[in-house]
Design a protein around this motif. Sequence first.
Motif, PDB file in Angstrom:
ATOM      1  N   SER A 274     -39.636  25.790 -47.133  1.00  0.00           N
ATOM      2  CA  SER A 274     -40.362  24.948 -46.189  1.00  0.00           C
ATOM      3  C   SER A 274     -41.556  25.725 -45.647  1.00  0.00           C
ATOM      4  CB  SER A 274     -39.458  24.538 -45.023  1.00  0.00           C
ATOM      5  OG  SER A 274     -40.204  23.836 -44.045  1.00  0.00           O
ATOM      6  N   PHE A 275     -42.648  25.004 -45.397  1.00  0.00           N
ATOM      7  CA  PHE A 275     -43.814  25.592 -44.738  1.00  0.00           C
ATOM      8  C   PHE A 275     -43.651  25.530 -43.219  1.00  0.00           C
ATOM      9  CE2 PHE A 275     -45.833  24.788 -48.879  1.00  0.00           C
ATOM     10  CZ  PHE A 275     -46.441  26.010 -49.074  1.00  0.00           C
ATOM     11  N   LEU A 276     -42.404  25.528 -42.754  1.00  0.00           N
ATOM     12  CA  LEU A 276     -42.050  25.488 -41.330  1.00  0.00           C
ATOM     13  C   LEU A 276     -42.406  24.160 -40.687  1.00  0.00           C
ATOM     14  CD1 LEU A 276     -43.214  29.107 -40.452  1.00  0.00           C
ATOM     15  CD2 LEU A 276     -40.863  28.322 -40.805  1.00  0.00           C
ATOM     16  N   ASP A 277     -42.434  23.111 -41.501  1.00  0.00           N
ATOM     17  CA  ASP A 277     -42.743  21.781 -40.990  1.00  0.00           C
ATOM     18  C   ASP A 277     -41.526  20.857 -41.026  1.00  0.00           C
ATOM     19  OD1 ASP A 277     -42.441  21.389 -43.694  1.00  0.00           O
ATOM     20  OD2 ASP A 277     -44.457  20.595 -44.031  1.00  0.00           O
ATOM     21  N   GLY A 278     -40.351  21.385 -41.357  1.00  0.00           N
ATOM     22  CA  GLY A 278     -39.138  20.580 -41.432  1.00  0.00           C
ATOM     23  C   GLY A 278     -38.953  19.861 -42.757  1.00  0.00           C
ATOM     24  N   GLN A 279     -39.983  19.885 -43.597  1.00  0.00           N
ATOM     25  CA  GLN A 279     -39.903  19.281 -44.927  1.00  0.00           C
ATOM     26  C   GLN A 279     -39.479  20.365 -45.905  1.00  0.00           C
ATOM     27  OE1 GLN A 279     -40.433  15.876 -45.282  1.00  0.00           O
ATOM     28  NE2 GLN A 279     -40.539  16.059 -43.064  1.00  0.00           N
ATOM     29  N   CYS A 280     -38.362  20.149 -46.594  1.00  0.00           N
ATOM     30  CA  CYS A 280     -37.820  21.175 -47.478  1.00  0.00           C
ATOM     31  C   CYS A 280     -37.930  20.769 -48.935  1.00  0.00           C
ATOM     32  CB  CYS A 280     -36.356  21.442 -47.125  1.00  0.00           C
ATOM     33  SG  CYS A 280     -36.151  22.114 -45.466  1.00  0.00           S
ATOM     34  N   LYS A 281     -38.108  21.772 -49.777  1.00  0.00           N
ATOM     35  CA  LYS A 281     -38.213  21.573 -51.219  1.00  0.00           C
ATOM     36  C   LYS A 281     -37.133  22.416 -51.877  1.00  0.00           C
ATOM     37  CE  LYS A 281     -43.175  21.076 -50.695  1.00  0.00           C
ATOM     38  NZ  LYS A 281     -43.191  19.660 -50.744  1.00  0.00           N
ATOM     39  N   ASP A 282     -36.293  21.766 -52.674  1.00  0.00           N
ATOM     40  CA  ASP A 282     -35.234  22.468 -53.393  1.00  0.00           C
ATOM     41  C   ASP A 282     -35.755  22.961 -54.727  1.00  0.00           C
ATOM     42  OD1 ASP A 282     -33.190  22.133 -51.480  1.00  0.00           O
ATOM     43  OD2 ASP A 282     -32.883  20.075 -52.144  1.00  0.00           O
ATOM     44  N   GLY A 283     -35.234  24.094 -55.161  1.00  0.00           N
ATOM     45  CA  GLY A 283     -35.657  24.653 -56.437  1.00  0.00           C
ATOM     46  C   GLY A 283     -34.699  25.724 -56.917  1.00  0.00           C
ATOM     47  N   VAL A 284     -35.158  26.444 -57.922  1.00  0.00           N
ATOM     48  CA  VAL A 284     -34.401  27.562 -58.493  1.00  0.00           C
ATOM     49  C   VAL A 284     -35.385  28.698 -58.756  1.00  0.00           C
ATOM     50  CG1 VAL A 284     -32.647  26.103 -59.569  1.00  0.00           C
ATOM     51  CG2 VAL A 284     -34.681  26.731 -60.871  1.00  0.00           C
ATOM     52  N   TRP A 285     -34.831  29.891 -58.913  1.00  0.00           N
ATOM     53  CA  TRP A 285     -35.662  31.032 -59.292  1.00  0.00           C
ATOM     54  C   TRP A 285     -35.057  31.693 -60.515  1.00  0.00           C
ATOM     55  CZ3 TRP A 285     -34.064  36.096 -59.570  1.00  0.00           C
ATOM     56  CH2 TRP A 285     -32.907  36.449 -58.870  1.00  0.00           C
ATOM     57  N   TYR A 286     -35.917  32.399 -61.252  1.00  0.00           N
ATOM     58  CA  TYR A 286     -35.488  33.132 -62.437  1.00  0.00           C
ATOM     59  C   TYR A 286     -36.456  34.294 -62.645  1.00  0.00           C
ATOM     60  CZ  TYR A 286     -39.266  30.464 -64.601  1.00  0.00           C
ATOM     61  OH  TYR A 286     -40.498  29.908 -64.884  1.00  0.00           O
ATOM     62  N   GLU A 287     -36.045  35.238 -63.487  1.00  0.00           N
ATOM     63  CA  GLU A 287     -36.897  36.386 -63.795  1.00  0.00           C
ATOM     64  C   GLU A 287     -37.609  36.131 -65.110  1.00  0.00           C
ATOM     65  OE1 GLU A 287     -38.152  39.901 -65.834  1.00  0.00           O
ATOM     66  OE2 GLU A 287     -36.415  38.762 -66.466  1.00  0.00           O
ATOM     67  N   GLU A 288     -38.905  36.444 -65.112  1.00  0.00           N
ATOM     68  CA  GLU A 288     -39.680  36.356 -66.346  1.00  0.00           C
ATOM     69  C   GLU A 288     -40.705  37.480 -66.349  1.00  0.00           C
ATOM     70  OE1 GLU A 288     -42.923  33.332 -68.003  1.00  0.00           O
ATOM     71  OE2 GLU A 288     -40.887  32.499 -67.989  1.00  0.00           O
ATOM     72  N   ALA A 289     -40.632  38.313 -67.354  1.00  0.00           N
ATOM     73  CA  ALA A 289     -41.579  39.425 -67.530  1.00  0.00           C
ATOM     74  C   ALA A 289     -41.668  40.300 -66.279  1.00  0.00           C
ATOM     75  CB  ALA A 289     -42.953  38.891 -67.924  1.00  0.00           C
ATOM     76  N   GLY A 290     -40.530  40.560 -65.637  1.00  0.00           N
ATOM     77  CA  GLY A 290     -40.501  41.422 -64.474  1.00  0.00           C
ATOM     78  C   GLY A 290     -40.910  40.754 -63.178  1.00  0.00           C
ATOM     79  N   GLN A 291     -41.204  39.464 -63.201  1.00  0.00           N
ATOM     80  CA  GLN A 291     -41.579  38.727 -61.999  1.00  0.00           C
ATOM     81  C   GLN A 291     -40.461  37.763 -61.617  1.00  0.00           C
ATOM     82  OE1 GLN A 291     -45.290  36.824 -62.917  1.00  0.00           O
ATOM     83  NE2 GLN A 291     -46.356  38.759 -63.201  1.00  0.00           N
ATOM     84  N   ILE A 292     -40.426  37.376 -60.358  1.00  0.00           N
ATOM     85  CA  ILE A 292     -39.479  36.379 -59.871  1.00  0.00           C
ATOM     86  C   ILE A 292     -40.260  35.068 -59.790  1.00  0.00           C
ATOM     87  CG2 ILE A 292     -37.909  35.715 -58.020  1.00  0.00           C
ATOM     88  CD1 ILE A 292     -37.158  38.377 -59.462  1.00  0.00           C
ATOM     89  N   CYS A 293     -39.836  34.090 -60.609  1.00  0.00           N
ATOM     90  CA  CYS A 293     -40.546  32.814 -60.699  1.00  0.00           C
ATOM     91  C   CYS A 293     -39.711  31.701 -60.074  1.00  0.00           C
ATOM     92  CB  CYS A 293     -40.844  32.484 -62.163  1.00  0.00           C
ATOM     93  SG  CYS A 293     -41.913  33.713 -62.960  1.00  0.00           S
TER      94      CYS A 293
END
Length: 132
Positions: free
Chosen positions: A60-79
Amino acid sequence: MRQISSLLACLCLALPAAAQQPMTAAEFEAYATGKTLYFGQDGQSYGVEEYLPDRRVRWSFLDGQCKDGVWYEEAGQICFVYDDRPAPQCWTFYRDGAGLRAVFENDPEATTLYEARQDDRPMLCYGPDLGV
């Protein structure tokens, strides 16, 4: 001799910053899972992310609106990919003092966020606006 001592002192001070390595996916997962992290940029609040089991996240951008997602590693980065934005947003995370520093790798200006604080409680999500 004084110049050599000064040069050595400068080099020793620069070593920690130069030697700082990005966090691996395992390090990031161990650090973040189960936490709610608040991020800032240039001394201002930026957003909050809750790190759930199985590499799920809620942002959330601190506005109360939330976005669900997932993260994964790719080429040493967290995406991250979110339900409303399937294009990956990739970051490099570093341990920075008592918190994290995150550098946005998709941005040519290299946006950098800092962990401002953390909480064990879930973040507040108000949901979409409801009409009558």
